[in-house]
Motif scaffolding. Sequence first.
Motif, PDB file in Angstrom:
ATOM      1  N   PHE A  32     100.568   4.717  54.665  1.00 20.62           N
ATOM      2  CA  PHE A  32      99.183   5.167  54.642  1.00 20.62           C
ATOM      3  C   PHE A  32      98.430   4.603  55.843  1.00 20.62           C
ATOM      4  CE2 PHE A  32      94.752   4.430  53.223  1.00 20.62           C
ATOM      5  CZ  PHE A  32      94.354   5.747  53.132  1.00 20.62           C
ATOM      6  N   GLN A  33      98.624   3.322  56.112  1.00 17.22           N
ATOM      7  CA  GLN A  33      97.961   2.682  57.254  1.00 17.22           C
ATOM      8  C   GLN A  33      98.442   3.305  58.562  1.00 17.22           C
ATOM      9  OE1 GLN A  33      95.437   0.316  56.997  1.00 17.22           O
ATOM     10  NE2 GLN A  33      95.198   0.904  59.121  1.00 17.22           N
ATOM     11  N   ASP A  34      99.747   3.584  58.665  1.00 19.69           N
ATOM     12  CA  ASP A  34     100.279   4.240  59.862  1.00 19.69           C
ATOM     13  C   ASP A  34      99.596   5.581  60.098  1.00 19.69           C
ATOM     14  OD1 ASP A  34     102.053   2.142  60.231  1.00 19.69           O
ATOM     15  OD2 ASP A  34     103.788   3.253  59.444  1.00 19.69           O
ATOM     16  N   ARG A  35      99.431   6.374  59.055  1.00 16.79           N
ATOM     17  CA  ARG A  35      98.798   7.686  59.199  1.00 16.79           C
ATOM     18  C   ARG A  35      97.333   7.536  59.591  1.00 16.79           C
ATOM     19  NH1 ARG A  35     103.502   7.988  58.304  1.00 16.79           N
ATOM     20  NH2 ARG A  35     103.343   7.716  60.530  1.00 16.79           N
ATOM     21  N   LEU A  36      96.636   6.548  59.006  1.00 14.01           N
ATOM     22  CA  LEU A  36      95.236   6.302  59.386  1.00 14.01           C
ATOM     23  C   LEU A  36      95.125   5.915  60.854  1.00 14.01           C
ATOM     24  CD1 LEU A  36      93.623   4.359  56.415  1.00 14.01           C
ATOM     25  CD2 LEU A  36      93.201   6.706  57.128  1.00 14.01           C
TER      26      LEU A  36
END
Length: 53
Positions: free
Chosen positions: A28-32
Amino acid sequence: MRCHYCDSNADLSVEKDGVRVALCEDHFQDRLDELADSDALAELREQLDIDRA
């Protein structure tokens, strides 16, 4: 539910039109981070007329 990218337990899931995607915290953090680095976020802010305070 499992993360879309790895076999970890999902921390977040979203559904649209019957399709559900789940992500672990790391992915999720990677996508953000990817979104923050793209023009898509700036375009969305402009469309929604959002200013950072």
